[in-house]
Design a protein around this motif. Structure first.
Motif, mmCIF file in Angstrom:
data_model
loop_
_atom_site.group_PDB
_atom_site.id
_atom_site.type_symbol
_atom_site.label_atom_id
_atom_site.label_comp_id
_atom_site.label_asym_id
_atom_site.label_seq_id
_atom_site.Cartn_x
_atom_site.Cartn_y
_atom_site.Cartn_z
ATOM 1 N N MET A 64 41.635 43.831 35.088
ATOM 2 C CA MET A 64 42.530 42.742 35.472
ATOM 3 C C MET A 64 43.218 43.047 36.806
ATOM 4 S SD MET A 64 45.970 41.437 33.479
ATOM 5 C CE MET A 64 46.851 42.957 33.876
ATOM 6 N N LEU A 65 43.484 44.338 37.053
ATOM 7 C CA LEU A 65 44.222 44.731 38.259
ATOM 8 C C LEU A 65 43.338 44.947 39.480
ATOM 9 C CD1 LEU A 65 46.688 47.392 36.779
ATOM 10 C CD2 LEU A 65 47.164 45.002 37.279
ATOM 11 N N ILE A 66 42.069 45.294 39.280
ATOM 12 C CA ILE A 66 41.245 45.821 40.371
ATOM 13 C C ILE A 66 41.051 44.833 41.513
ATOM 14 C CG2 ILE A 66 39.038 45.088 39.351
ATOM 15 C CD1 ILE A 66 39.672 48.431 41.142
ATOM 16 N N LEU A 67 41.050 43.533 41.222
ATOM 17 C CA LEU A 67 40.822 42.539 42.270
ATOM 18 C C LEU A 67 42.085 42.196 43.051
ATOM 19 C CD1 LEU A 67 38.400 39.985 40.530
ATOM 20 C CD2 LEU A 67 37.837 41.694 42.256
ATOM 21 N N LEU A 68 43.251 42.369 42.438
ATOM 22 C CA LEU A 68 44.494 41.931 43.073
ATOM 23 C C LEU A 68 44.791 42.644 44.392
ATOM 24 C CD1 LEU A 68 46.768 41.525 39.915
ATOM 25 C CD2 LEU A 68 45.439 39.779 41.122
ATOM 26 N N CYS A 71 43.065 41.005 47.452
ATOM 27 C CA CYS A 71 43.343 39.597 47.789
ATOM 28 C C CYS A 71 44.274 39.595 48.994
ATOM 29 C CB CYS A 71 43.967 38.867 46.601
ATOM 30 S SG CYS A 71 42.848 38.609 45.208
ATOM 31 N N ARG A 72 43.699 39.671 50.179
ATOM 32 C CA ARG A 72 44.481 39.889 51.399
ATOM 33 C C ARG A 72 45.473 38.772 51.667
ATOM 34 N NH1 ARG A 72 39.143 41.415 53.395
ATOM 35 N NH2 ARG A 72 38.956 39.414 54.457
ATOM 36 N N ASN A 73 45.063 37.536 51.444
ATOM 37 C CA ASN A 73 45.961 36.422 51.708
ATOM 38 C C ASN A 73 47.128 36.403 50.732
ATOM 39 O OD1 ASN A 73 44.635 34.657 53.927
ATOM 40 N ND2 ASN A 73 42.943 35.132 52.544
ATOM 41 N N LEU A 74 46.859 36.757 49.485
ATOM 42 C CA LEU A 74 47.937 36.846 48.494
ATOM 43 C C LEU A 74 48.937 37.926 48.891
ATOM 44 C CD1 LEU A 74 49.200 36.195 45.724
ATOM 45 C CD2 LEU A 74 47.632 37.878 44.724
ATOM 46 N N VAL A 103 42.940 52.528 40.594
ATOM 47 C CA VAL A 103 42.504 51.694 39.476
ATOM 48 C C VAL A 103 41.005 51.876 39.246
ATOM 49 C CG1 VAL A 103 42.257 49.319 38.648
ATOM 50 C CG2 VAL A 103 44.360 50.022 39.789
ATOM 51 N N ALA A 104 40.236 51.986 40.323
ATOM 52 C CA ALA A 104 38.793 52.191 40.199
ATOM 53 C C ALA A 104 38.487 53.521 39.505
ATOM 54 C CB ALA A 104 38.136 52.149 41.578
ATOM 55 N N TYR A 105 39.230 54.577 39.872
ATOM 56 C CA TYR A 105 39.032 55.867 39.206
ATOM 57 C C TYR A 105 39.358 55.763 37.720
ATOM 58 C CZ TYR A 105 38.967 57.772 43.967
ATOM 59 O OH TYR A 105 38.666 58.036 45.269
ATOM 60 N N MET A 106 40.411 55.021 37.384
ATOM 61 C CA MET A 106 40.785 54.850 35.979
ATOM 62 C C MET A 106 39.697 54.072 35.228
ATOM 63 S SD MET A 106 43.139 55.690 33.804
ATOM 64 C CE MET A 106 44.726 55.941 34.627
ATOM 65 N N ILE A 107 39.128 53.071 35.869
ATOM 66 C CA ILE A 107 38.025 52.318 35.255
ATOM 67 C C ILE A 107 36.843 53.244 35.000
ATOM 68 C CG2 ILE A 107 36.268 50.549 35.710
ATOM 69 C CD1 ILE A 107 38.443 48.907 37.093
ATOM 70 N N ALA A 108 36.520 54.092 35.982
ATOM 71 C CA ALA A 108 35.404 55.026 35.817
ATOM 72 C C ALA A 108 35.658 55.991 34.664
ATOM 73 C CB ALA A 108 35.175 55.798 37.119
ATOM 74 N N PHE A 109 36.891 56.482 34.562
ATOM 75 C CA PHE A 109 37.237 57.421 33.492
ATOM 76 C C PHE A 109 37.090 56.773 32.112
ATOM 77 C CE2 PHE A 109 40.600 58.862 30.560
ATOM 78 C CZ PHE A 109 40.157 60.159 30.330
ATOM 79 N N VAL A 272 40.304 36.453 33.573
ATOM 80 C CA VAL A 272 40.084 35.109 34.110
ATOM 81 C C VAL A 272 41.106 34.761 35.187
ATOM 82 C CG1 VAL A 272 41.464 33.953 32.324
ATOM 83 C CG2 VAL A 272 39.635 32.697 33.497
ATOM 84 N N GLY A 273 42.369 35.175 35.001
ATOM 85 C CA GLY A 273 43.395 34.887 36.009
ATOM 86 C C GLY A 273 43.099 35.515 37.350
ATOM 87 N N PRO A 274 42.902 36.860 37.410
ATOM 88 C CA PRO A 274 42.549 37.499 38.687
ATOM 89 C C PRO A 274 41.257 36.965 39.284
ATOM 90 C CG PRO A 274 43.292 39.140 37.117
ATOM 91 C CD PRO A 274 43.176 37.857 36.362
ATOM 92 N N MET A 275 40.286 36.609 38.435
ATOM 93 C CA MET A 275 39.037 36.068 38.965
ATOM 94 C C MET A 275 39.276 34.740 39.660
ATOM 95 S SD MET A 275 36.386 37.075 35.879
ATOM 96 C CE MET A 275 34.963 36.277 36.617
ATOM 97 N N ILE A 276 40.127 33.886 39.088
ATOM 98 C CA ILE A 276 40.454 32.598 39.720
ATOM 99 C C ILE A 276 41.181 32.839 41.039
ATOM 100 C CG2 ILE A 276 41.865 30.520 39.499
ATOM 101 C CD1 ILE A 276 41.230 30.536 36.511
ATOM 102 N N LEU A 277 42.138 33.791 41.029
ATOM 103 C CA LEU A 277 42.856 34.108 42.262
ATOM 104 C C LEU A 277 41.896 34.590 43.344
ATOM 105 C CD1 LEU A 277 46.095 35.934 41.020
ATOM 106 C CD2 LEU A 277 45.963 33.766 42.258
#
Length: 533
Positions: A64-68, A71-74, A103-109, A272-277
């Motif tokens: 959920m966090l990895i895309l935020l 998001c450069r404009n955000l 966050v990516a390292y945490m996802i990998a772990f 779904v929220g981060p994906m929409i953003l």
């Protein structure tokens, strides 16, 4: 301690909160699968069940966090919104890529833990089918659902089934393999040596995140891990019926065969929220890329440094900001970040580009850099611009005393700063809080940066004419710098908050930040800012 709190306090707090949420989710979901509903599932799988489900919950949170952070404009919107209230909070947004990596390292772990646990699960599932002992509870549980195949517990339905076939023929297995391969390629291609030497490899493989998220959303639809249904729990309580499994469903027994069902898929609710953003972010980028950009001037500086002066309707910038640039005739997909070297007061925006790779070489040739004659305007390549985006340098005029440290090409954001300072003093702008600028430039050779040396000489002459000789103090190191030199970049100014702005290599950043954190005597409070994009 005061400097550390001012520079790192909020960052440490955010990281601790993030780690705390991960720990809470792991423990909470681990305990959730120790309840009575999952008793029979644990008979087959043991603790591997909880070890698979707990990291899955953490994966949902981190995905959920990895895309935020990208998001450069955000981030630019948030930076502008909170900057007026708290420079410290706004400065944390400049560390977006660092947080993205964490966050990516945490996802990998958690992915590794999840996979290892499920490998054990498949072994236990297969072992239960191979047992073929009617007096064994795991075998009896594995036979449930053989008739209608609806209320089964063991996804491996016969002892003739190959677990590898199950892995590639079920929704959970197939999507798991796909998203794991995508994640491995994304992470390995993001290593510093690959990203700097083979940027195209990094760029293209990073877009496997689309496949990763599609697979992630559908991963849970197979409901391969099952627990006892709520209705079945009322009729077959494990505490009372587990030991009577040989007589389940027989006449005269009060323990019917248990029924099982999988949890409904939950991952989509997290992402779904981060994906929409992010989709909105890409739409904004696409809209900007379609806006007409006119190259008004091309300057070829020594040592293959290309200066592009451009205009775009409605373009507004602040000092130290950067843009992403695309040249369709070089690559239809690649976007590269470049710091703006122009001042907001100028009627154009400009970038200086060193020719150090395939993309920059292609742009150099498209602009006529390899030709002796002047390139005609209609032959210049079309450009697409996304931005501008904010960086730490936007805060430069909020400090009474400013220290600017640039290393090599890292000098570019300070060209914008120094130009803007001059324009503001010419225009007698009352909003300029800065009274003194110390500028340090570390560079092994100046041939590639003669354009900046000319700027410094021009500013020095203009400041002298205005009687502002002491406003700008600069030191240029023309040999390869040593770490001991960074230790002497100290300014004594009584009862002052001093803003330190760096654009340069990580090694220099570490040394300089350490000095900022450890020196606070004479009433000087150092606020450290590092360019990061």
């Amino acid at each position: 301690m005061g400097n550390f709190a001012a520079n790192e306090g909020l960052s440490v707090f955010v990281i601790l909160v993030w780690l705390g949420i991960n720990a809470y989710l792991f423990v909470q979901f681990y305990m959730n699968f120790l309840t009575e509903r999952w008793f029979y599932t644990r008979v087959l799988l043991g603790d591997a069940l909880s070890w698979a489900r707990a990291p899955a919950a953490c994966l949902n949170f981190n995905c959920m966090l990895i895309l935020l952070p990208v998001c450069r404009n955000l981030l630019s919107f948030l930076r502008g919104s909170i900057q007026c209230c708290s420079r410290t909070a706004a400065r944390q947004l400049d560390r977006n890529i660092t947080f993205h990596k964490l966050v990516a390292y945490m996802i990998a772990f958690h992915t590794a833990v999840h996979i290892i646990a499920h490998l054990f699960n498949f072994e236990w599932f297969m072992g239960a089918q191979l047992d073929r002992n009617n007096r064994s509870l795991p075998f009896v549980l594995s036979q449930i659902g053989n008739g209608d195949n609806a209320a089964y517990l063991n996804p491996i339905r016969t002892d003739q089934t190959n677990p590898t076939i199950v892995m590639f023929t079920t929704i959970a297995g197939l999507t798991g393999v796909v998203i794991t391969l995508a994640l491995i390629l994304i992470i390995t291609s993001s290593m510093e040596v690959i990203r700097r030497s083979y940027f195209e490899v990094f760029w293209y493989t990073h877009h496997l995140f689309i496949i990763f998220f599609i697979g992630l959303v559908f991963h849970g639809f197979g409901r391969i891990v099952r627990g006892q249904t709520a209705t079945s729990l009322l009729e077959n309580k494990p505490s009372q019926c587990a030991d009577l499994f040989e007589s389940w469903g027989e006449n005269g027994t009060f323990c019917p065969k248990p029924e099982f069902a999988g949890n409904p898929p939950m991952t989509w609710k997290w992402v779904v929220g981060p994906m929409i953003l992010y989709v909105c972010e890409r739409l904004v980028r696409f809209y900007r890329s379609q806006q007409k950009v006119v190259i008004t001037k091309v300057v070829m500086h020594p040592s293959k440094t290309l200066e592009l002066q451009m205009k775009r309707k409605g373009f507004r910038m602040e000092v130290g900001q950067y843009v992403f640039m695309q040249c369709p005739c070089v690559s239809q997909l690649e976007w590269h970040p470049f710091t703006l070297t122009s001042a907001p007061e100028e009627d154009h925006f400009s970038v200086h580009i060193r020719i150090v790779g395939d993309w920059t070489q292609g742009l150099y040739e498209a602009c006529g850099g390899d030709k002796n004659e002047t390139q005609e305007a209609w032959k210049l390549p079309k450009m697409a611009i996304d931005g501008p985006f904010g960086t730490a340098s936007e805060d430069v005029f909020g400090y009474e005393v400013v220290m600017l440290v640039g290393a090599g090409i890292g000098v570019t954001p300070f060209a914008s700063v120094l130009k803007s300072v001059w324009y503001k003093h010419i225009q007698e702008n009352q909003n300029v809080f800065t009274k003194k600028i110390y500028f340090y430039w570390l560079c092994p050779e100046t041939q590639a940066f003669e354009w900046f040396a000319d700027l410094l000489q021009s500013l020095e002459g203009q400041m002298t004419e205005k009687g502002m000789v002491d406003f700008l103090s600069y030191n240029i190191y023309l040999t390869r710098w040593k770490e001991t030199e960074a230790a002497h970049f100290r300014v004594h100014h009584e009862f002052t908050t001093l803003g330190v702005f760096l654009c340069g290599p990580t090694q220099l950043a570490d040394v300089l930040e350490k000095q900022c954190l450890s020196h606070s005597e004479a009433g000087v409070k150092f606020i450290f800012n590092k360019e990061n994009f």
